[in-house]
Design an enzyme around this catalytic site. Structure first.
Site, PDB file in Angstrom:
ATOM      1  N   ASP A   1       5.025 -10.796   6.007  1.00 37.74           N
ATOM      2  CA  ASP A   1       4.013 -10.476   7.012  1.00 37.74           C
ATOM      3  C   ASP A   1       2.652 -10.879   6.463  1.00 37.74           C
ATOM      4  OD1 ASP A   1       3.945  -8.250   5.123  1.00 37.74           O
ATOM      5  OD2 ASP A   1       2.470  -7.424   6.493  1.00 37.74           O
TER       6      ASP A   1
ATOM      7  N   LYS B   1       1.368 -14.450   1.553  1.00 35.62           N
ATOM      8  CA  LYS B   1       2.117 -13.824   0.462  1.00 35.62           C
ATOM      9  C   LYS B   1       3.347 -14.625   0.064  1.00 35.62           C
ATOM     10  CE  LYS B   1       0.894  -9.541   2.726  1.00 35.62           C
ATOM     11  NZ  LYS B   1       1.483  -8.410   3.446  1.00 35.62           N
TER      12      LYS B   1
ATOM     13  N   ALA C   1       2.407  -2.381  -0.711  1.00 41.61           N
ATOM     14  CA  ALA C   1       2.201  -2.290   0.723  1.00 41.61           C
ATOM     15  C   ALA C   1       2.345  -3.631   1.418  1.00 41.61           C
ATOM     16  CB  ALA C   1       0.830  -1.685   0.990  1.00 41.61           C
ATOM     17  N   THR C   2       3.559  -3.952   1.784  1.00 43.66           N
ATOM     18  CA  THR C   2       3.817  -5.195   2.512  1.00 43.66           C
ATOM     19  C   THR C   2       5.316  -5.275   2.782  1.00 43.66           C
ATOM     20  OG1 THR C   2       3.323  -7.534   2.515  1.00 43.66           O
ATOM     21  CG2 THR C   2       4.343  -6.702   0.557  1.00 43.66           C
ATOM     22  N   THR C   3       5.744  -6.308   3.464  1.00 41.86           N
ATOM     23  CA  THR C   3       7.187  -6.551   3.553  1.00 41.86           C
ATOM     24  C   THR C   3       7.469  -8.036   3.346  1.00 41.86           C
ATOM     25  OG1 THR C   3       7.451  -4.744   5.122  1.00 41.86           O
ATOM     26  CG2 THR C   3       9.268  -6.298   4.945  1.00 41.86           C
TER      27      THR C   3
END
Lengths: 259, 274
Positions: free
Chosen positions: B69, B85, B52-54
């Site tokens: 993000d 991240k 769950a992230t980009t």
């Protein structure tokens, strides 16, 4: 027979004599704290003698390459695992030397059936300010000498290592008068080279009690520089980066000492 | 004669022992979990690769840009809106992570120490291939956890290679540790399909390919791509206009790593995105 106490003392004394003889030809290493960090320097080596241990710690050593290698690996392992499990700021030279290296070297030295470490090491840890720099010399028997203020001496901003005690003491007495913690890199470099020459000259003779003449030192240094390389490394005081060690090549250093 | 009771481990061939092996020897790194095929694998069916992230990275005229993000989620809940991240591993390497933060951050830490440990013990810098492989190995060792439904990590690795030809290098991985070198761009995480579409389009059909972009143009595209990803993916934070939280953008070039200041990102965002 070595079970008898006085035989053991004799064996230790023989061992000490043997190791001292082995180390006696070791070329000097000087570590000088200056305004922007700590400089390690030696000359004319066929194998590397100055090493990075951890973010703020470096080491110089003379002795048998195999023993130096084992101790170096041990020090890096200890520092790296400490830095990994806690944090880089928890890695301290004082603890590394006092609690790990020194006991190991002492027990190897005193177990007369096993081999001792044929090595003499000089460690330095760069601090935020020159007063916080720490220098420690560790002998083959685990004995530790510090640059910090003790009953016998005032704090010193340098530490040296050489094959013989006489050579080391001459280098120290030279640096005591010639070097200060606020020196620039160029000034520290010159003092380190002179100190190295004094130490190396002393190794060639057995009765050099006094510091040699200035002119003789610089003549000797020029002769040596003509055919040997400089090995050096610095621990930078620059707080913006975590890893402070940088090795300096002969090529980088020559222009700084040309005049 | 008794064996010496000497305290620290003596490793006679540093080359044979990498840093993760040292950690395992000292009991500081859990051995990779083994999936028991006889005893059943209770969570195996429920495993879905949801990172769950980009995260995105692409090469541009000044090196490689890596952007991520800031949102960290647990299921439907946003846990943290300032997650980092995009992590610096050494002076020239970045690891950007999609997946379970605990595992990912631990991996980054192991990796960072591995490279330094190698340099210090072997007295030479680890090659780019060696670094890429080291991350691959960590991912594969972690696969047992992934199969149990915990600890999936799918990273991107960007670095600058000085040998033999100076150039930026970009890699992406799958959860099992296979590494793929990207020629132009890479994206990972739940919002990555949208980003991949944008980067493909930009690279092939716009006025100039990604590799020719200036820094400002590259930042602008990265922001637009993350904003687009956040539009449909709840797990991607994109740009928080109200809270003024911007994505983290770092650039790897020959000189090393630059973290773009928030003011600069905000300026580009205001001018070309908002």
């Amino acid at each position: 027979m070595i079970e008898e106490p006085y035989r053991w003392v004799e064996a230790i004394a023989n061992r000490r004599e043997y190791i001292e003889a082995q180390l006696a030809s070791g070329s000097p290493i000087a570590a000088l704290g200056y305004h922007d960090g700590i400089l390690f320097l030696t000359l004319g080596q066929t194998r590397q003698k100055i090493f990075e241990i951890y973010d703020r710690i470096a080491m110089g050593a003379i002795g048998h390459p195999g023993d130096i290698e084992r101790l170096r690996m041990g020090a890096i392992e200890l520092a790296s695992t400490e830095g990994f499990t806690r944090s880089a700021t928890d890695v301290s030279l004082r603890r590394l030397v006092h609690y790990s290296l020194s006991p190991v070297m002492k027990s190897a030295f005193e177990q007369v059936y096993g081999p001792p470490y044929l090595a003499r090491m000089l460690f330095a840890e760069v601090g935020e300010r020159p007063e916080e720099d720490l220098f420690l010399r560790v002998e083959y028997d685990g004995e530790i000498a510090t640059s910090g203020a003790t009953f016998a001496q005032a704090r010193q901003d340098f530490a040296v290592l050489s094959g013989t005690q006489q050579s080391r003491e001459l280098m120290e007495s030279f640096l005591k008068t010639e070097h200060g913690a606020d020196a620039s890199l160029e000034a520290a470099l010159k003092s380190a080279l002179d100190a190295w020459s004094i130490g190396h000259m002393s190794l060639q003779t057995t009765d050099a009690k006094e510091l040699p003449e200035r002119a003789a030192v610089s003549k000797y240094l020029q002769e040596q520089l003509a055919h040997t390389g400089i090995e050096a490394g610095i621990l930078e005081r620059d707080k913006s980066r975590a890893i402070r060690y940088r090795s300096l090549s002969d090529k980088e250093l020559r222009p700084l000492i040309s005049d | 004669m008794e064996p010496s009771l000497v305290a620290f481990d003596q490793n006679f061939s540093g080359a044979a022992d990498d840093f993760p092996a040292l950690l395992r020897r000292k009991g500081l790194l859990a051995p990779a979990a083994i999936v028991n095929s006889q005893g059943g694998t209770p969570h195996q069916k429920s495993w879905q690769p949801t990172e769950a992230t980009t995260i995105l990275a692409f090469k541009f005229s000044g090196g490689v840009l890596v952007a991520g993000d800031r949102r960290a989620t647990a299921g439907n809940t946003v846990v943290y809106d300032r997650a980092d991240k995009v992590l610096e591993i050494d002076r020239h390497s970045i690891m950007a992570i999609a997946g379970v933060p605990a595992t990912a951050w631990e991996m980054a830490r192991v990796l960072e120490h591995s490279f330094q440990y190698f340099r210090r013990t072997q007295l030479q810098e680890m090659s780019v291939d060696g670094k890429v492989r080291a991350l691959s190995k960590l991912l594969r060792d972690n696969f047992g956890f992934v199969m149990q439904g915990v600890g999936v990590v799918v990273p991107i690795f960007a670095t600058y290679d000085s040998h033999p030809k100076p150039e930026a290098r970009l890699y992406f991985y799958d959860a099992m540790g296979a590494q793929f070198e990207a020629t132009d761009y890479a994206a990972t995480g739940s919002g990555s399909p949208a980003v991949r579409g944008i980067l493909y389009y930009e690279n092939n059909w716009r006025a100039k390919p990604l590799q020719k972009l200036s820094e400002d143009e590259a930042v602008s595209i990265a922001l637009r791509a993350l904003d687009t990803a956040a539009e449909s993916d709840t797990s991607t934070g994109g740009v928080d206009r109200g809270g003024k939280i911007y994505p983290l953008i770092k650039i790897v070039s020959r000189e090393g790593i630059t973290t773009l200041p928030e003011s600069k990102i905000a300026a580009v965002f205001k001018e070309t995105v908002a």
